[in-house]
Design a protein around this motif. Structure first.
Motif, mmCIF file in Angstrom:
data_model
loop_
_atom_site.group_PDB
_atom_site.id
_atom_site.type_symbol
_atom_site.label_atom_id
_atom_site.label_comp_id
_atom_site.label_asym_id
_atom_site.label_seq_id
_atom_site.Cartn_x
_atom_site.Cartn_y
_atom_site.Cartn_z
ATOM 1 N N GLU A 164 42.489 54.286 41.559
ATOM 2 C CA GLU A 164 41.385 54.277 42.533
ATOM 3 C C GLU A 164 40.932 52.847 42.808
ATOM 4 O OE1 GLU A 164 38.479 56.732 40.692
ATOM 5 O OE2 GLU A 164 39.446 58.627 41.256
ATOM 6 N N LEU A 165 40.823 52.051 41.736
ATOM 7 C CA LEU A 165 40.403 50.646 41.903
ATOM 8 C C LEU A 165 41.413 49.846 42.716
ATOM 9 C CD1 LEU A 165 39.051 49.910 38.313
ATOM 10 C CD2 LEU A 165 37.696 50.007 40.401
ATOM 11 N N ALA A 166 42.666 50.254 42.656
ATOM 12 C CA ALA A 166 43.713 49.527 43.391
ATOM 13 C C ALA A 166 43.458 49.532 44.894
ATOM 14 C CB ALA A 166 45.088 50.135 43.085
ATOM 15 N N GLN A 167 42.660 50.510 45.374
ATOM 16 C CA GLN A 167 42.358 50.603 46.806
ATOM 17 C C GLN A 167 41.003 49.991 47.153
ATOM 18 O OE1 GLN A 167 44.792 51.698 48.740
ATOM 19 N NE2 GLN A 167 45.947 51.960 46.829
ATOM 20 N N SER A 168 40.314 49.433 46.146
ATOM 21 C CA SER A 168 38.972 48.901 46.378
ATOM 22 C C SER A 168 39.011 47.554 47.094
ATOM 23 C CB SER A 168 38.249 48.747 45.035
ATOM 24 O OG SER A 168 37.010 48.089 45.220
ATOM 25 N N ALA A 203 34.289 42.812 41.455
ATOM 26 C CA ALA A 203 33.904 43.903 40.553
ATOM 27 C C ALA A 203 35.123 44.713 40.110
ATOM 28 C CB ALA A 203 32.883 44.814 41.249
ATOM 29 N N ALA A 204 36.004 45.016 41.065
ATOM 30 C CA ALA A 204 37.197 45.806 40.720
ATOM 31 C C ALA A 204 38.118 45.023 39.793
ATOM 32 C CB ALA A 204 37.944 46.213 41.996
ATOM 33 N N GLY A 205 38.248 43.718 40.036
ATOM 34 C CA GLY A 205 39.097 42.897 39.168
ATOM 35 C C GLY A 205 38.574 42.863 37.741
ATOM 36 N N GLU A 206 37.257 42.714 37.604
ATOM 37 C CA GLU A 206 36.667 42.693 36.254
ATOM 38 C C GLU A 206 36.830 44.042 35.573
ATOM 39 O OE1 GLU A 206 32.647 41.505 36.892
ATOM 40 O OE2 GLU A 206 33.121 39.356 37.059
ATOM 41 N N ARG A 207 36.665 45.124 36.335
ATOM 42 C CA ARG A 207 36.802 46.461 35.750
ATOM 43 C C ARG A 207 38.239 46.706 35.305
ATOM 44 N NH1 ARG A 207 35.164 49.950 32.350
ATOM 45 N NH2 ARG A 207 35.773 52.108 32.818
ATOM 46 N N SER A 223 50.173 49.762 35.223
ATOM 47 C CA SER A 223 50.590 48.410 35.592
ATOM 48 C C SER A 223 50.814 48.305 37.102
ATOM 49 C CB SER A 223 51.864 48.043 34.826
ATOM 50 O OG SER A 223 52.296 46.739 35.167
ATOM 51 N N HIS A 224 51.403 49.358 37.682
ATOM 52 C CA HIS A 224 51.662 49.359 39.130
ATOM 53 C C HIS A 224 50.338 49.278 39.903
ATOM 54 C CE1 HIS A 224 53.643 50.239 42.918
ATOM 55 N NE2 HIS A 224 52.732 51.170 43.141
ATOM 56 N N ALA A 225 49.316 50.017 39.439
ATOM 57 C CA ALA A 225 48.006 49.984 40.112
ATOM 58 C C ALA A 225 47.412 48.577 40.063
ATOM 59 C CB ALA A 225 47.060 50.987 39.453
ATOM 60 N N ARG A 226 47.499 47.925 38.900
ATOM 61 C CA ARG A 226 46.970 46.560 38.774
ATOM 62 C C ARG A 226 47.726 45.602 39.697
ATOM 63 N NH1 ARG A 226 48.042 44.851 33.174
ATOM 64 N NH2 ARG A 226 46.727 43.063 33.626
ATOM 65 N N SER A 227 49.046 45.753 39.750
ATOM 66 C CA SER A 227 49.851 44.875 40.612
ATOM 67 C C SER A 227 49.507 45.096 42.080
ATOM 68 C CB SER A 227 51.337 45.132 40.379
ATOM 69 O OG SER A 227 51.696 44.833 39.048
#
Length: 409
Positions: A134-138, A143-147, A174-178
């Motif tokens: 979900e954060l990957a689309q933020s 804020a999303a990076g810190e979370r 890992s894919h979501a973070r990338s």
């Protein structure tokens, strides 16, 4: 021959123990009396009782593994089954059987506990993966990076699952973070490109504004300046290190033109006095926006005020700096709020601020050297001109240093 309830010694010295399956030979005793033989093998029995008691206590009160506990049970059972003791061996077998049942129950309990822990870890990691996706689309980049960084720490604190499940969940995580990192990089690259395009557009507007500054075609030129101002606003903000300098040049060119027009239209003093009154009212309306608490609403309100401001026209020249200064103070507060928002979403801003500060410092130092050289050569006119340029550069440097301090540097 000697005997007790659980065993006997015959005339040949053979020792027997009584069991549910009948008498079993314990051993042969030739070294002493039959009573001594029974006493010896009864002590053997007591030793087994003590050993079983200790094992029962260990199983019930310690974290002895099921494997080690069963090995100890089997070892004692071998001694019991060997019939090398006199006593109630069947009772010992019953106790060993119960102990085996307890160990097996404990084994199943621990197995269930491990399964529960594994299931909880799986659910926790699946929840982390879902949140990361979900954060990957933020678009809340900071804020999303810190979370996401916090989620990585949480992941590291969870136990591993079976290799296949753990690898699959980690791949998604890992894919979501990338994906988020890629989107963030693209966003800031696009933002930089937009600011560079705004800079080129404003360079063109400044050039035209400066070319028109000496025009005496008052109506057409004034109309064109209004068009240029609309284009300026539509262009968006350039990089911070260029924006103020471009605006000063753009506004300066307009000032030259409108000052000349004002001198020609001296008869409009009355109208300009009325304009001043209206602008003072607008400045007061703008000042009510301070302090900035809702950036979006304040920006919209100021835009409305500024449009009415621009529609009013000029005010007496000697009153203009004060009334415009009031508006500029509100505009600077808005710009500072925008810059604060920008810094929160632009991790590269500090490096650029440091670079700008260095460039401006070098420019200031260079101008000071040129001024000293001009003074030494007796060229005071050039020195005075350079002094004015130095004031502008120093102001920009002070502003850049203030911005750098906001980064904590």
């Amino acid at each position: 021959m000697s005997s007790d309830p659980w065993g006997r010694v015959d005339e040949t010295g053979t020792v027997y123990v009584r069991t549910a399956d009948g008498e079993q030979v314990v051993g042969s005793w030739q070294a002493g009396s039959p009573e001594e033989a029974l006493a010896y093998f009864e002590r053997k029995y007591e030793g087994l009782v003590v050993e079983i008691g200790l094992l029962e206590k260990r199983v019930k009160t310690t974290d002895l593994s099921a494997k080690d506990a069963q090995a100890a049970i089997d070892h004692i059972r071998e001694q019991v089954d060997a019939h090398h003791a006199v006593g109630d061996l069947d009772a010992l077998r019953v106790r060993l059987d119960k102990l085996t049942e307890l160990v097996e129950a404990r084994r199943e309990e621990r197995k269930a506990q491990r399964a529960k822990q594994s299931d909880e870890a799986r659910k926790a990691k699946e929840a982390l993966v879902v949140e990361a996706e979900e954060l990957a689309q933020s678009d809340q980049w900071r804020a999303a990076g810190e979370r996401l960084r916090a989620l990585v720490d949480t992941w590291k604190g969870l136990p591993r699952l079976d290799r296949k499940s753990d690898d699959e969940l980690w791949h998604r995580f890992s894919h979501a973070r990338s994906a988020f990192s890629k989107r963030r990089k693209q966003h800031f690259a696009q933002l930089d490109a937009q600011r560079e395009e705004a800079r080129r557009t404003k360079e063109r507007l400044v050039s035209e504004a400066e070319a028109l500054s000496n025009s005496t075609d008052w109506g057409a030129t004034a109309a064109r300046y209004r068009e240029l101002m609309a284009e300026w606003k539509a262009a968006g903000r350039a990089q911070r290190e260029h924006e103020d300098d471009l605006w000063n040049r753009f506004r300066g060119a307009q000032d030259v033109f409108f000052a000349a027009r004002s001198s020609v239209f001296a008869e409009r003093d009355a109208e300009q006095a009325e304009n001043l009154k209206l602008k003072e009212e607008l400045a007061e309306e703008a000042e009510k926006l301070l302090p900035i608490t809702d950036l979006k609403a304040s920006r919209a309100a100021f835009r409305s005020i500024n449009e009415r401001w621009e529609a009013i026209g000029h005010v007496p020249r000697d009153a203009r700096p004060k009334v415009e200064g009031r508006m500029h103070a509100v505009e600077r507060a808005l710009q500072e709020a925008e810059e604060t928002e920008w810094r929160r979403t632009n991790p590269e801003a500090r490096a650029r601020a440091e670079g700008l500060t260095g460039q401006l410092q070098a420019a200031v130092d260079k101008l000071r050297g040129q001024i000293e050289q001009a003074r030494a050569q007796g060229n005071n006119a050039k020195a005075d001109k350079l002094e004015r340029e130095l004031e502008g550069r120093q102001a920009l440097l002070d502003q850049a240093l203030k911005g750098l301090q906001e980064f904590g540097g």
